[in-house]
Design a protein around this motif. Sequence first.
Motif, mmCIF file in Angstrom:
data_model
loop_
_atom_site.group_PDB
_atom_site.id
_atom_site.type_symbol
_atom_site.label_atom_id
_atom_site.label_comp_id
_atom_site.label_asym_id
_atom_site.label_seq_id
_atom_site.Cartn_x
_atom_site.Cartn_y
_atom_site.Cartn_z
ATOM 1 N N SER A 1 0.829 -1.215 0.000
ATOM 2 C CA SER A 1 0.000 0.000 0.000
ATOM 3 C C SER A 1 0.860 1.261 0.000
ATOM 4 N N CYS B 1 -10.273 -9.083 5.904
ATOM 5 C CA CYS B 1 -10.045 -7.660 5.635
ATOM 6 C C CYS B 1 -10.751 -7.264 4.344
ATOM 7 N N PRO C 1 -6.367 -2.889 3.187
ATOM 8 C CA PRO C 1 -5.028 -3.437 2.903
ATOM 9 C C PRO C 1 -4.006 -3.145 3.992
ATOM 10 N N ARG C 2 -4.127 -1.995 4.659
ATOM 11 C CA ARG C 2 -3.161 -1.669 5.708
ATOM 12 C C ARG C 2 -3.247 -2.661 6.871
ATOM 13 N N GLN D 1 -4.191 -5.806 6.651
ATOM 14 C CA GLN D 1 -3.583 -7.049 6.174
ATOM 15 C C GLN D 1 -2.065 -6.982 6.285
ATOM 16 N N GLU D 2 -1.480 -5.854 5.890
ATOM 17 C CA GLU D 2 -0.029 -5.704 5.951
ATOM 18 C C GLU D 2 0.485 -5.807 7.384
ATOM 19 N N LEU E 1 -7.499 -10.728 2.389
ATOM 20 C CA LEU E 1 -7.901 -9.408 1.892
ATOM 21 C C LEU E 1 -8.844 -9.557 0.712
ATOM 22 N N ASP F 1 -10.604 -7.138 -2.007
ATOM 23 C CA ASP F 1 -10.496 -5.745 -2.462
ATOM 24 C C ASP F 1 -10.716 -5.677 -3.960
ATOM 25 N N TYR G 1 -3.157 -5.673 -6.076
ATOM 26 C CA TYR G 1 -2.649 -6.435 -4.935
ATOM 27 C C TYR G 1 -2.403 -7.897 -5.276
ATOM 28 N N TYR H 1 0.254 -10.903 -3.214
ATOM 29 C CA TYR H 1 -0.327 -11.895 -2.316
ATOM 30 C C TYR H 1 -0.704 -13.160 -3.069
ATOM 31 N N PHE I 1 -5.447 -13.144 -0.956
ATOM 32 C CA PHE I 1 -6.139 -12.043 -1.631
ATOM 33 C C PHE I 1 -7.161 -12.565 -2.614
#
Length: 495
Positions: free
Chosen positions: A144, A183, A187-188, A190-191, A209, A211, A216, A220, A225
Amino acid sequence: MEVSEANDESFGIEVIPTEDGKPAPCCPHGPTLLFEKVGKGGEKGRRFYACSACRDRKDCNFFQWEEEKVSEVRLLAREAENQSKRPVFTQQENCSRFRKFSSLPLDEKKFCQDCQMLLLPGEHEAHSSHRTTAVSTDQLRRPSVLLRPLDNKKSNAQYLFTDRSSHFLLDTLAGLGYRKVLCVGTPRLQELIKLRNLEQKHEPMKSLLLDIDFRYTQFYSQDEFCHYNMFNHHFFDGEASGAVLQAFLTECDGQKVVMVADPPFGGLVKPLASSFSLISHTWRKLQSSDCSNTDIPMMWIFPYFFEPRILECLPSFTMLDYQVDYDNHPLYKHGKTGRKQSPVRLFTNISPRDVVLPKDEGYRFCSVCQRFVLSLNKHCAKCNVCPSKDGREWKHCSMCEKCVKPSWRHCQRCGRCALPDHKCGQGEGQEGCFNCGSLEHKRKACPLKDTHRISHRSNAKSGGKRVSHRPLLKPKAKRKSGAARRAKKLAALPK
């Protein structure tokens, strides 16, 4: 066409649930939503399909009347367009590329800022005229930061949690015993989960995640993801992603699941609530019979003035006082006071008393309400609640028999509290027409709204004669309240 859930008593757009077994036509963002224009008094307008994710037809121009017959040629052209908007690489291909990229020497790891993609050595020459940058191991762990935030305010603008908000959320969830975090658009978070797992200082947690930002997929695996549209519960990779979600939602070895969602602020509440309910339904089917009537534990992050709409769709939710702030947003920063505070809050079906808000940031526990609140949110004995929504201390009006914002005053003529400079004679929420001042309709439905343009055209045709194009009566438009202005501004700021 811009579609919004505006509080408009003479005109509005409603999302209509599609009938079972009747598939909706698809745009590049998946199945579209069925909308209906509703007039004052409940008059129903014509129904149409439009994109679920984009509110501006410049971003996605899909439009189709509900009863419209579409030719085979047009269907084929539409499908070809949808396919052309798909990512260049599949997620499986991106996973393979990432493994190759990770094994490269540091001086060969390049990222194209123009194309927003990781480059393998054989692709460097093709991107030689583009802006490229070296990529460190730390940047690979925080995509991100490496990726440029999407900034189209009417479709997919991305605002990312600050480290403060990310750490608070993760510490809270871990403290409540959750070990798997779904999530949705976060994304933040997940990181941070993955970074903490590398530190090996905390009990490991798993995350998935979901999204709409396909970039992304470069960072991932398929178990980390899924390319997903939260407005229509659409997985772009179909059943494979659905199976990944089901596997993640399965609780085994005592690993409790929680969902954290941070939708675009301008998103329609009803479609979001519908998608989240479908995720909850999937989770419920995977649990024991003891959980047959419960929903997945969830935190929905959204501005406080959407509280009535969220509670209408999800009545088991409660809004907490915690103010969420964002790194790349000019206004939503921690430490601001008064009306400059972040309006973004946590809505959750987790017991409010269990979500401990940090004392050093100005939160306290109200023993009567059994929840943590901002220190300025004083408990009102008459209302029997801590009433403030915006972080300021509200005051009780004995005539209205409720607490109101500190800037409001009771108006004897209107019989309610309002801003001191409000226009008397109008009920709460009745701004009337901005164009002519009538309370019978809004500007969009005003019969005089095209007077200026028509008269201007007539003036040009008449050889330049001055033709009056002013309405016969146009009172000064009422200045919108602060809440209305903020709602309108935020509606144009999806993440």
